[in-house]
Design a protein around this motif. Structure first.
Motif, short mmCIF file in Angstrom:
data_model
loop_
_atom_site.label_atom_id
_atom_site.label_comp_id
_atom_site.label_asym_id
_atom_site.label_seq_id
_atom_site.Cartn_x
_atom_site.Cartn_y
_atom_site.Cartn_z
N PRO A 13 0.80 -1.22 0.00
CA PRO A 13 0.00 0.00 0.00
C PRO A 13 0.83 1.26 0.00
CG PRO A 13 0.00 -1.02 2.16
CD PRO A 13 0.80 -1.90 1.28
N PHE A 32 -10.80 -2.52 -2.54
CA PHE A 32 -9.70 -3.17 -1.84
C PHE A 32 -10.05 -4.55 -1.32
CE2 PHE A 32 -6.46 -4.15 1.06
CZ PHE A 32 -7.06 -4.52 2.23
N LEU A 33 -11.15 -4.61 -0.63
CA LEU A 33 -11.45 -5.87 0.02
C LEU A 33 -11.73 -6.96 -1.00
CD1 LEU A 33 -13.43 -4.66 3.10
CD2 LEU A 33 -11.20 -5.74 3.06
N ALA A 37 -8.59 -7.99 -1.72
CA ALA A 37 -7.92 -8.59 -0.57
C ALA A 37 -8.49 -9.96 -0.24
CB ALA A 37 -8.06 -7.67 0.64
N GLN A 56 -7.29 4.42 2.85
CA GLN A 56 -5.96 3.85 2.74
C GLN A 56 -5.44 3.38 4.11
OE1 GLN A 56 -4.17 3.25 -0.20
NE2 GLN A 56 -3.16 2.01 1.36
N LYS A 94 -6.77 0.01 4.99
CA LYS A 94 -6.16 -1.07 4.20
C LYS A 94 -4.77 -1.39 4.71
CE LYS A 94 -8.68 0.79 0.36
NZ LYS A 94 -8.58 1.78 -0.71
N TYR A 131 -8.46 -11.61 5.73
CA TYR A 131 -8.17 -10.19 5.59
C TYR A 131 -8.60 -9.42 6.83
CZ TYR A 131 -13.07 -10.17 4.44
OH TYR A 131 -14.41 -10.34 4.52
#
Lengths: 210, 484
Positions: free
Chosen positions: B64, B77-78, B81, B291, B294, B322
């Motif tokens: 990141p 993201f997820l 992820a 961000q 994450k 995650y």
């Protein structure tokens, strides 16, 4: 030993199903901030109204067991955060949902206009056969109503959604809406099963989407 | 030496990987880490298998921060992820990703009494400068503050007051900040209804703030009942913060961060500036792309893997690798997980930035480790884990978890082969640390070994102190070695 209450009458507070449900569904609650997602779930769970519930951040989770039509159902209810900033997080859960409750606040025009946005998210992220319940909350605040019932009905019809108006504060239509959703979920599940059983046949197009 | 070998391996690996980043990122739903895992295997040999996890860790850390992906690619993201962090060991039976780094036994840790007003006053010179900052931070880390001290001490801890300022300087600063505050407050106060109609962002901020103020800590005396002045202050400070940082504005969760600060300060201006400082730390959590969230989730998974790779694998097998269930903990620093009084304690301890950077992630590890047995014994799945973790709220013993997290920090600091990624997260120099990939990326091997010896000479005092009983002393040395 399960009380087979005829939930067809949709009496509030249908008896809790014991462990080991016949059917298990994942239901995601979405909608603008402060429309009453958490309050609705709180009412469903405790049959009380709590006006002091904090804003949801991230995702909350509850299980509700209900007996409907002599069958035991367990609903896994995911409560999401309403603010736009958190939508990217919420969207990740569409994929796992069998049903989505899309809630707006009948006293907020804005929250109703957000419904379209959420519908596009569902279309994008959820499985095709996902059951959607459009739910206008806060019928107890009739004096401040901004969204006529007809508007909700029209939108639901256009997108082929199940539609209810309810009040987490008074309890009006809370379990009724959930019982109907369960029935819809069951229908969708049966459809899927039937489809799976007729594997050799080419998958028939069943589409309600625009 | 075997360690040098590792340096080379990791670096060359990163290089070849960085070349393939472009292609990987182009795919809409790339199984990034899966591929990261697979690519090196096909290129290299089985001897890599032992350092796979190591590569893993360093990759995940750098992902990141150093790989600036365009927002559009970061948006989901997820989604990335979930498949990305899932490590299906069945798929690759030959390459189990298990770190066999022995962290040793968790040391016993005790805590002390909160810092008293007397102790605080003793550490101040006649002009009001704090004499020994490290010392007082140690005391706060080990025991927190007694409540009467908080109003003053938090201003230092949060960075509103410089530690080396005199009383007079602070009074001047406060005067200046008071003017600034009211100037910004006037800005939103003087927006007419007509103007606001044409300013949708301000309108949205205001409407959200009003909704959230009404449901923040309403059981606390300071905010309970209707027309409580505390509610107006909460509202006004959040609105003024919108003028201070209009781009960020108001994001849900921020009222949770302000509420205890205001409660302690009992003063609008001081609470605002302390909140501003706190938000400087937490800003990334609330930004458009989240961000900060994450990064923290990835960092947490790196730490947890070192601490308990078995548990990590279990979580991955339950689609929970995650660590999404820690979202709320990280977003608002455990605010909803502890009672109001406990949060005051927890936050002041965290603000000391002791014993290492990102101590809050070790708190997460400590809680997760405490719950691991139940989660695994009862074979909780994705939903049950989320439910279980959510329901820990108000059930965690703050002192116990602080001890445990500190013990974990000691384990990690004493670890002889702490993975680079972990030392970077915690901001500590470990004895056999390899230089990190970005400093060494384009440099020759000679530069690398030079850097290594520098690190080693820097960290020597820490190693020497590792054996001693006085852990607090050791940590302060670690701190002073950490570059600012």
């Amino acid at each position: 030993a399960v009380t087979a209450d005829r939930a067809g009458a949709a009496s509030r507070g249908s008896p809790e199903a014991s462990l080991d449900p016949d059917h298990l569904y994942n239901v995601l609650f979405v909608g603008d901030s402060h429309v009453g997602k958490t309050s609705f779930l709180y009412r469903l769970h405790t049959d009380y109204f709590n006006p002091r519930l904090t804003a949801t951040v991230g995702l909350d989770y509850q299980v509700k067991n209900l007996v409907v039509d002599n069958k035991r159902f367990a609903l896994r209810l995911w409560d999401s955060a309403g603010q736009e900033r958190y939508h990217s997080v919420t969207k990740q859960f569409f994929r796992k949902a069998d049903g989505v409750v899309l809630m707006y606040d009948i006293t907020s025009e804005y929250s109703f206009s957000e419904v379209r946005y959420w519908l596009s998210c569902i279309q994008e992220g959820a499985e095709d056969g996902v059951a959607i319940l459009l739910l206008g909350n806060k019928t107890d605040c009739a004096a401040e109503r901004q969204v006529p019932t007809k508007e909700g009905e029209r939108l639901a019809k256009k997108h082929q959604l199940m539609f209810y108006e309810c009040s987490a504060a008074s309890g009006h239509n809370v379990s009724e809406a959930m019982v109907s959703l369960i029935r819809l979920l069951k229908v969708r599940e049966d459809e899927l099963k039937n489809k799976a059983e007729e594997v050799p046949k080419p998958p028939q197009k069943k589409k309600g989407c625009c | 030496s075997p360690q040098d070998k590792r340096i080379l391996l990791v670096n060359s690996q990163n290089k070849s990987l960085s070349q393939s980043f472009e292609n990987l990122f182009d795919e809409p739903s790339y199984g990034l880490l899966q591929k990261l895992k697979k690519d090196p295997y096909t290129v290299t040999m089985g001897r890599f298998s032992k350092v796979t996890n190591y590569i893993f860790d360093s990759f995940r850390l750098s992902d990141p921060s150093s790989q600036r992906r365009p927002p559009s690619e970061m948006a989901d993201f997820l989604n990335d992820a979930i498949p990305g962090l899932k490590i299906n060991q069945q798929e690759e039976p030959g390459f189990e990703v298990i770190t066999r780094i022995d962290l040793g036994k968790q040391p016993e840790v005790s805590r002390r009494e909160p810092v008293s007003a007397e102790e605080w006053a003793k550490n101040m010179d006649s002009e009001g400068r704090i004499l020994n900052v490290d010392y007082i931070k140690q005391l706060i880390f080990k025991g927190g503050l007694c409540h009467t001290l908080r109003k003053e001490a938090w201003k230092f801890l949060l960075g509103y007051f410089p530690w080396n300022s005199t009383k007079e300087e602070r009074a001047n600063l406060q005067k200046k900040r008071t003017d600034e505050y009211f100037r910004m407050k006037l800005q939103w106060k003087s927006v007419s209804e007509e103007q606001e109609k044409r300013n949708s962002r301000l309108r949205d901020y205001r409407s959200l703030i009003e909704k959230d103020v009404n449901r923040t800590d309403r059981t606390n005396k300071f905010y309970e009942g209707e027309d409580n002045p505390g509610l107006i202050l909460l509202h006004d400070i959040l609105m003024t913060y919108c003028m201070y940082d209009f781009d960020l504005g108001y994001v849900q969760g921020m009222s949770d961060l302000l509420s205890p600060v205001l409660y302690v300060m009992e003063n609008e201006v001081d609470a605002f500036w302390c909140f501003v400082s706190y938000m400087d730390q937490m800003h990334q959590n609330f930004e458009e792309q989240m961000q900060g969230m994450k990064t923290q989730l990835i960092q947490l998974s790196t730490l947890l893997r070192l601490l308990d790779s078995g548990f990590c694998s279990y979580l991955e097998s339950q689609d929970s690798g995650y660590l999404y269930f820690c979202f709320r903990w990280l977003l608002i620093r455990f605010k909803r997980e502890f009672s109001f009084q406990d949060i005051l304690r927890l936050w002041e301890v965290m603000w000391t930035e002791l014993p290492c950077q990102n101590f809050h992630l070790l708190l997460c590890c400590a809680i997760l480790e405490s719950e691991k047995q139940q989660i695994m014994d009862k074979h909780y799945g994705f939903n049950e884990i989320l439910k279980h973790i959510n329901e820990l709220s108000m059930k965690i013993d703050v002192e116990y978890i602080l001890c445990k997290a500190e013990a974990i920090s000691m384990q990690m600091m004493n670890c002889k082969e702490l993975p680079q990624a972990v030392s970077e997260i915690l901001g500590i120099e470990s004895s056999s640390v390899t230089p990190d990939s970005d400093t060494g990326e384009d440099e020759s091997g000679a530069m690398l070994s030079c850097a290594t010896s520098l690190y080693q000479s820097m960290s020597t005092p820490v190693i020497a102190a590792n054996g001693t009983r006085d852990s607090t002393q050791q940590m302060s040395e670690t701190q002073s070695l950490t570059p600012a």
